[in-house]
Scaffold this active site. Structure first.
Site, PDB file in Angstrom:
ATOM      1  N   ASP A 176      -5.059 -13.082  12.423  1.00  0.00           N
ATOM      2  CA  ASP A 176      -5.756 -13.209  11.708  1.00  0.00           C
ATOM      3  C   ASP A 176      -5.767 -14.597  11.051  1.00  0.00           C
ATOM      4  OD1 ASP A 176      -6.157 -10.304  11.785  1.00  0.00           O
ATOM      5  OD2 ASP A 176      -5.719  -9.657   9.540  1.00  0.00           O
ATOM      6  N   ASP A 218       6.762 -18.590  11.608  1.00  0.00           N
ATOM      7  CA  ASP A 218       6.695 -19.432  10.365  1.00  0.00           C
ATOM      8  C   ASP A 218       6.274 -20.636  11.131  1.00  0.00           C
ATOM      9  OD1 ASP A 218       8.806 -20.082  11.134  1.00  0.00           O
ATOM     10  OD2 ASP A 218       9.567 -20.319   8.989  1.00  0.00           O
ATOM     11  N   LYS A 242      10.877 -15.876  16.359  1.00  0.00           N
ATOM     12  CA  LYS A 242      11.691 -16.307  14.844  1.00  0.00           C
ATOM     13  C   LYS A 242      13.632 -15.258  15.214  1.00  0.00           C
ATOM     14  CE  LYS A 242      11.890 -17.280  10.732  1.00  0.00           C
ATOM     15  NZ  LYS A 242      11.461 -18.495  10.541  1.00  0.00           N
ATOM     16  N   ASP A 279      -0.009  -9.616  14.848  1.00  0.00           N
ATOM     17  CA  ASP A 279      -0.968  -8.801  14.141  1.00  0.00           C
ATOM     18  C   ASP A 279      -1.141  -9.887  13.252  1.00  0.00           C
ATOM     19  OD1 ASP A 279      -0.979  -6.856  11.503  1.00  0.00           O
ATOM     20  OD2 ASP A 279      -2.355  -7.031  12.184  1.00  0.00           O
ATOM     21  N   TYR A 288       5.830  -1.991  15.177  1.00  0.00           N
ATOM     22  CA  TYR A 288       4.938  -1.412  15.252  1.00  0.00           C
ATOM     23  C   TYR A 288       5.520   0.468  15.863  1.00  0.00           C
ATOM     24  CZ  TYR A 288       0.553  -3.555  13.238  1.00  0.00           C
ATOM     25  OH  TYR A 288       0.312  -4.117  12.449  1.00  0.00           O
TER      26      TYR A 288
HETATM   27  C1  IPM Z   1      -5.866  -5.103  13.777  1.00  0.00           C
HETATM   28  C2  IPM Z   1      -5.514  -4.320  12.916  1.00  0.00           C
HETATM   29  C3  IPM Z   1      -4.626  -2.772  13.296  1.00  0.00           C
HETATM   30  C4  IPM Z   1      -3.198  -3.326  13.574  1.00  0.00           C
HETATM   31  C5  IPM Z   1      -5.058  -1.759  12.442  1.00  0.00           C
HETATM   32  C6  IPM Z   1      -6.676  -1.018  11.859  1.00  0.00           C
HETATM   33  C7  IPM Z   1      -3.787  -0.589  13.642  1.00  0.00           C
HETATM   34  O1  IPM Z   1      -4.788  -5.092  11.971  1.00  0.00           O
HETATM   35  O2  IPM Z   1      -5.787  -4.746  14.999  1.00  0.00           O
HETATM   36  O3  IPM Z   1      -5.030  -5.865  13.718  1.00  0.00           O
HETATM   37  O4  IPM Z   1      -2.551  -3.199  12.163  1.00  0.00           O
HETATM   38  O5  IPM Z   1      -2.798  -3.917  14.557  1.00  0.00           O
HETATM   39 MN    MN Z   2      -4.438  -7.124  12.395  1.00  0.00          MN
END
Ligand code: IPM
Ligand code: MN
Length: 360
Positions: A252, A224, A192, A248, A137
């Protein structure tokens, strides 16, 4: 009694609904101890004014005791390089307030169904600590696209950046009671390191920090491989520390194993500032229809109360945080008022009222 100023940024899509729902719940939980300051920002604001994060909003966030955010981003509002404008509200706050630890609890609550067969409440209970200010990032807005032929983004790791997020992870493990499987305090370094020097550097700095925490087991998992382990042995994990992009992605996946992003809270913490929001996006397709679940933002509000309480030695606020989490779990466990993302049909306002009643 100390009072706290909370900057709120509704944002875009479902952001206003879930942010306002959380403000109502927090007001129920803490009364006049929290003073909310609503602020502008996001993709819609950019479309109207050309500013995604007005300086007045940033200054108010910098002065506030904490920041509560709904969600930001509208897919049709993009920069000329095709990246989304709305995300800049969030990313600029992260980078300018140096919110280096993105804390993402992955916990299976009563009433939430895991897609993993045979896992019950409390058996999945770990935290992903995502480095939040560098990694891949760091290239946000700085990548290259040469004549439409070659594009690059650079992954940046600094000793300071890795050291502080690793230390955060070990300190967090010390505050917890270990992994559900064996009660062992454990920090798993997700990287990694077998392939890239930057990740080998990440691992090496984590190993240096680990020497200060002989009571916490040091574990490793390649990015992975950990996606398989998170599905097959989620109870093994206590705290996972990862670089920004990997964090990130796996956060999820982790949210998916405990009911989805509608229940996924996040706390983005630096030395002096904290930003709290659900880990979901702005879901513009269901915006303004009272359909969104406020649960992820409300649980992020509970993280905010705990963080404020611990920072200011305010035991009452820490108790309010626990009370709020219990109220959410009671509503989900009762199974009468269930949000749509968890298989029910409760509206945002019905969920909000149910949590407020459970608090009472
Ligand atoms: C998260 C989201 C953010 C990211 C976006 C909204 C900037 O996906 O907070 O996980 O990519 O970090
Ligand atoms: Mn995210």
């Amino acid at each position: 009694m100390k009072t706290y100023e909370i900057a709120t940024i509704d944002g875009d899509g479902i952001g206003p609904e879930v942010c306002r729902a959380t403000v109502a719940v927090l007001a129920e939980a803490c009364g006049a101890r929290l003073r909310f300051v609503p602020l502008d920002g996001g993709a819609g604001h950019y479309a109207r004014t050309g500013e995604v994060l007005p300086e007045t909003t940033f200054e108010a966030c910098r002065r506030a005791d904490a920041i509560l955010h709904g969600a930001a981003g509208l897919p049709e509002v993009t920069y000329p390089d095709s990246t989304e404008v709305g995300n800049d509200l969030h990313l600029r706050l992260r980078f300018r307030l140096d919110l280096y630890a993105n804390v993402r609890p992955i916990r299976l609550y009563r009433g939430a169904m895991s897609p993993l067969a045979g896992w019950g409440p409390g058996r999945i209970d770990y935290v992903i600590v995502r480095e939040n200010t560098e990694g891949l990032y760091a290239s946000r807005g700085a990548g290259t696209n040469l004549r439409g032929e070659v594009a690059t983004d650079t992954l940046v790791m600094t000793r300071r950046g890795v050291e502080r997020v690793a230390r955060f992870a070990f300190e967090l493990s010390r505050q917890r009671s270990g992994a559900p499987r064996d009660g062992r305090r454990r920090v798993t370094v997700c990287d990694k390191a077998n392939i890239l020097r930057s990740y080998a550097f990440f691992r090496a700095v984590c190993q240096e920090v680990a020497r200060d925490y002989p009571d916490v087991e040091l574990d490793y998992a390649y990015a992975d491989a950990i996606t398989v382990h998170m599905l097959k042995k989620p109870d093994f994990y206590d705290v996972i520390v990862a670089e920004n992009m990997f964090g990130d992605i796996i956060s999820d996946l982790g949210a998916g194993t405990v009911g989805g992003l509608g229940i996924a809270a996040s706390a983005e913490l630096g030395e002096r500032h904290g930003l709290f929001q659900g880990a979901h996006g702005s879901a513009p397709d269901i915006a303004g229809q009272d359909l969104a679940s406020p649960v992820a933002t409300v649980l992020s509000g509970a993280l905010m109360l705990r963080w404020l309480g611990e920072r200011h030695g305010d035991a009452a606020l820490v108790q309010d945080a626990a009370r709020l989490e219990r109220a959410v779990e009671a509503v989900l466990g009762a199974g009468e008022v269930v949000p749509r993302d968890l298989g029910g049909n409760a509206s945002c306002s019905a969920m909000t009222e149910a949590i407020r009643r459970a608090l009472g």
